[in-house]
Structures are given as C-alpha cells and as structure tokens.
Scaffold this active site. Structure first.
Site, PDB file in Angstrom:
ATOM      1  N   LYS A  76       1.376   1.610  -6.719  1.00  8.69           N
ATOM      2  CA  LYS A  76       0.558   1.405  -5.292  1.00  8.69           C
ATOM      3  C   LYS A  76       1.577   2.000  -3.511  1.00  8.69           C
ATOM      4  O   LYS A  76       2.546   1.326  -3.449  1.00  8.69           O
ATOM      5  CB  LYS A  76      -0.621   1.278  -4.723  1.00  8.69           C
ATOM      6  CG  LYS A  76      -1.772   1.058  -3.098  1.00  8.69           C
ATOM      7  CD  LYS A  76      -2.982   0.449  -3.754  1.00  8.69           C
ATOM      8  CE  LYS A  76      -3.307   0.091  -2.601  1.00  8.69           C
ATOM      9  NZ  LYS A  76      -4.290  -0.861  -2.366  1.00  8.69           N
ATOM     10  N   SER A 152      -8.863   0.894  -1.860  1.00  5.26           N
ATOM     11  CA  SER A 152      -7.591   1.797  -1.570  1.00  5.26           C
ATOM     12  C   SER A 152      -6.617   2.155  -2.773  1.00  5.26           C
ATOM     13  O   SER A 152      -5.835   2.365  -2.021  1.00  5.26           O
ATOM     14  CB  SER A 152      -7.197   0.305  -0.430  1.00  5.26           C
ATOM     15  OG  SER A 152      -6.738  -0.438  -1.437  1.00  5.26           O
ATOM     16  N   SER A 176     -10.520  -3.638  -3.872  1.00  9.26           N
ATOM     17  CA  SER A 176      -9.883  -2.481  -3.947  1.00  9.26           C
ATOM     18  C   SER A 176      -9.056  -1.607  -5.266  1.00  9.26           C
ATOM     19  O   SER A 176      -8.239  -1.463  -6.121  1.00  9.26           O
ATOM     20  CB  SER A 176      -8.292  -2.440  -2.986  1.00  9.26           C
ATOM     21  OG  SER A 176      -8.819  -1.905  -2.069  1.00  9.26           O
TER      22      SER A 176
END
Length: 475
Positions: A76, A152, A176
C-alpha cells in the site's frame, strides 16, 4: 516472457507450493502479475507506482525461502516504507518522497518470500473510506467501475479482486482493511493492536488505532501471512498477544458452538441500508444452521463520544504529519499542497486543547474495557462491515462539513470501534446486493481473538464458498 496460464486458480499459498515443486518459476509468476496489471489497471487505477524491473531482478536471482516464496505482492502506498522506492501517501506534499530503509513489516514480507512489484492507490493520508486522491486519481471497483473500491486500502482491494494477485498489503486505522474487503468481495482481517510491527519510524499511529495486514481471496492466506509477520520488534509501543502454534492451523479447525451477538441497529450516525440488513439476516441464518447461537445485543458504549474521540485523534495526527513535512521541506504548513478534506482535519487539529487528545485516547481505552466485559458473555460480535453497498465514485465530493458527516454515516459501518479498542475483526464476502456489488459481514472478537475468528472464518468459507465469484473486470 513466459507467464503462468492457471495463475488465477491459486491463492498465495498455492502459488508458493507450485514454485517449491518446480512446476512454475517466480519469473513466470511475476510476468503473469505484470501482464494482468497491463490488462486491467487502466480501468481500475489500482497500482500507482510500478517496480517491475526490481521484481524481475529478484525473481531471476532468487527470493528468500519463506512460505510465500515467489508470490507477487503489492505494498500500500501508505504507512510503510521500502528502501529506495517512492511512497507518496496519496499526497502531493509527499509526491517525491523516497524511503531510506525498509519498515519492519516490509522486511518481514520480504523474508516471507513475497516479490514486491509496486504500490497500490490510497487516499491522502488514509483519511477517507474511499480511494480518490487528487495526486493519483480514483481507484475503481472491478465489480462495477462506476463504484468505489472503498478505502483507504482501495487500490489493494481492486488489485486482488481483479486477479492481479492473490494477496496485497493493507492497513487499517478506522476500517481501511475491512472496508475494501467488503467493497471488493475479499477477506480482510484487522489484527489485534500490537500483533504486527509498525516501526521503526513510528511507535504508533492515530493513538494506536492503525495496524497493518493484508486483503486476500482466501482465509488461509490471511492466516499464513500473519504467521509470517507477527511478533514484537525492539522498542514496541504496544505488545500484542503471542499465539500458541500456527494461525494457519486454526483454519479448518472446528470453532465449536459459539454465542454470537448481532445488531440490526447502527449505533453511530446513520442507519444500515436494506442491502446490509439483507446480508446480515442471511448470515444469521447461515450461522444458526451451523449450530451457533445468535442473539441481539449491544455493548454499553457512548458512540457519540467515541466518534468525537476518533475525530480528535485523526485530526491531531494529520496536523502532526503536515507539521513534520513542512519542517522537512522548509516551508510553512499553509504552503503545503493538500486536499480540502486534509485541510479541514488540519484546522480541527489546531483547535484541539492540551487535554482533549489524552482524553480521546482514554475514551478509546475505556471502550476497550467495556468490550472485554461484553466478550465475556459473547464469543463474537456480528455486524455489517459497511452500512451500504459500495457508493459511486465521487460520492464524497462537494458539500460542506455537515454534508460530509451525513454521507459518512450513510456509508460507514462500525469498523472504527475495533481500532479504538484494539480488538481483531474480520470482514468476509458473504453477501452481494441486487446490483451485484459485494456487501461484507464483519466478525469481531476479544483482544487476541484471532484464532477464534480464523476458525469461524474457515467454517464459513467452507459452508458458503466465495472463491469462484469473480467480478466482471477480472483477469
């Protein structure tokens, strides 16, 4: 270059086993992942930083002999650093930031044998539950590209759901990992606070709310990655539970008859939409058919106070990030390029009084004690992961602060609670809406309850398999 035609039929452990047996090479796997990225990423915008040459070089020279040796992997674009590579955190102020060293978790991913070939899209500093940063543009859902991937870790969710790879790194400060798992039809476990390392560049994030793990297509991959990465690091601010034996061994083990609490009422702002309620009812029926006892119950918590506490913690943490970056660049905070939502949080953070932040952290800790008492009576708490199916891309654009709060209430579930208390929670792909969009169901347990959650998740995966459910935009 040679690829592996049956790539999509295997999870991460399955691909690693083929590499060990010599039936496929790490080079063939990374070429398969790169080819699949080329086929769908222009539609999804899941991967925003490419590291193909590095991955090809590592595949050729040999990767560590870990449980996932040779398996393609994505980090990520937030919360971790990889030496010599960009990590923008979805923000223009970090557009050219290059990490000087690996985060501890990244080092453990590498030791497990993963071959990192890029980074996935995330919103600026992970503050929204959708992935639409101005720097990189929006990620889109492979089930319907007009809809969000969640956030996210939205880029990770889209990449795994589309079949680019079977597992990808994700992080979770308010949902997230679980939000993209719900939106994309994946498995998403938020571990107990302190189980996975977060250093060495921070001792905590968002007052201990942030943790890291993965999104995956199979429960066993989720368990096996945690086996490979969990454990303390020197200087830990928090020390998570130590598990006896392998978490992978828990998958497939009988969880026994469980007492499960459920709520059809949303406790924070907003209400569960019909598709979330339909999924919840179907999941209750499935659980009862497996011999579990399910009854309605709720913990004795003030959710308005908890929402206020999480807002203060997020605002102060965002203000600190911006202040540190301004110091590094030799500019004022006001001169930093940032999105409107970030600036709104920054303003809120500047208004927080000296005692407001420790009070907010204390609110979280007291909620942890209440949830510990709650789980003395109930093994598991079941809720919809989100209040609705994935919303359209652009859903949070425009309007004032009140509009944003109202829209958050209509989309968000109660994912934040487990970040505040530190408990583990897992989202499983157990329902799809009439529009063909995934709607995850979330199971949480007491602090250190990963073994129980993985046993239950494995049972549900067998009872209602999701492996063969693939989105229209899948390769």
């Amino acid at each position: 270059m040679s690829t592996f035609s049956d790539y999509q039929d295997y999870d991460g452990l399955g691909l690693a086993e083929l590499v060990r047996k010599g039936e496929v090479t790490a080079a063939e796997l990374i070429e398969s992942a790169i080819d699949r990225t080329a086929a769908v990423n222009s539609d999804l915008n899941a991967i925003v930083i490419e590291q193909y040459d590095d991955a090809r070089r590592l595949a050729a020279q040999g990767l560590p002999d870990g449980p996932f040796s040779g398996v393609p992997f994505l980090l990520k674009n937030l919360d971790v650093g990889q030496a010599g590579t960009r990590t923008t955190s979805g923000s223009r102020m970090y557009a050219d930031y290059v990490a000087a060293h690996d985060s501890t978790l990244v080092a453990r991913f590498k030791a497990a044998g993963f071959n990192i070939f890029g980074k996935t899209n995330s919103p600026e500093f992970g503050v929204l539950p959708v992935t639409e940063p101005e720097l990189h543009g929006p990620s889109r859902n492979p089930w319907n590209t007009a809809h969000t991937t969640g956030g996210s870790s939205g880029g990770a969710g889209a990449a795994v759901a589309a079949g680019i790879l079977p597992i990808a790194h994700a992080s979770d400060g308010g949902g997230s990992i679980r939000i993209p798992a719900s939106c994309n039809g994946l498995v998403g476990l938020k571990p107990t606070r302190g189980v996975n390392p977060i250093g060495p560049d921070m001792g905590e994030a968002w007052g201990g709310q942030v943790c890291n793990h993965v999104v995956s297509r199979s429960v066993r991959d989720t368990a096996a990655v945690l086996d490979a990465t969990m454990g303390p690091e020197p200087g830990n601010a928090y020390c998570g539970p130590q598990f006896a034996g392998s978490l992978l061994d828990e998958v497939g083990s009988d969880p026994g008859p469980l007492r499960i609490a459920v709520s059809f009422e949303k406790w924070s702002q907003g209400a569960y939409q019909p598709e979330a309620i339909a999924g919840l009812k179907a999941t209750v029926k499935l659980l009862e058919g497996l011999g579990h006892t399910v009854e309605e119950a709720r913990p004795d918590l003030d959710f308005e106070e908890l929402t206020g506490a999480s807002s203060i913690i997020a605002a102060v943490s965002t203000a600190l990030i911006c202040q540190k970056r301004a110091e590094e660049l030799g500019v004022t905070v006001e001169e930093l390029p940032m999105e409107d939502g970030t600036r709104m949080l920054l303003t809120l953070g500047s208004l927080v009084g000296a005692t407001d932040y420790p009070r907010a952290v204390q609110t979280n800790h007291l909620a942890g004690f209440e949830m510990a008492r709650f789980h003395e009576q109930y093994d598991v708490l079941l809720l919809p992961t989100m209040a609705s199916e994935p919303v359209p891309v652009g859903y949070f654009k425009g309007g004032d602060e009140n509009d944003l709060i109202e829209r958050l209430g209509a989309f968000m579930g109660e994912t934040m609670l487990c970040n505040q208390t530190g408990q583990p929670a897992i989202s499983l792909p157990l329902h799809w809406s009439d529009n063909g969009l995934p709607v995850g169901m979330m199971f949480s347990a007491a602090f250190g309850g990963e073994p129980l959650l993985l046993r239950l998740a494995g049972q549900l995966e067998q009872a209602q398999p999701w492996w063969d459910r693939r989105p229209p935009l899948a390769v």
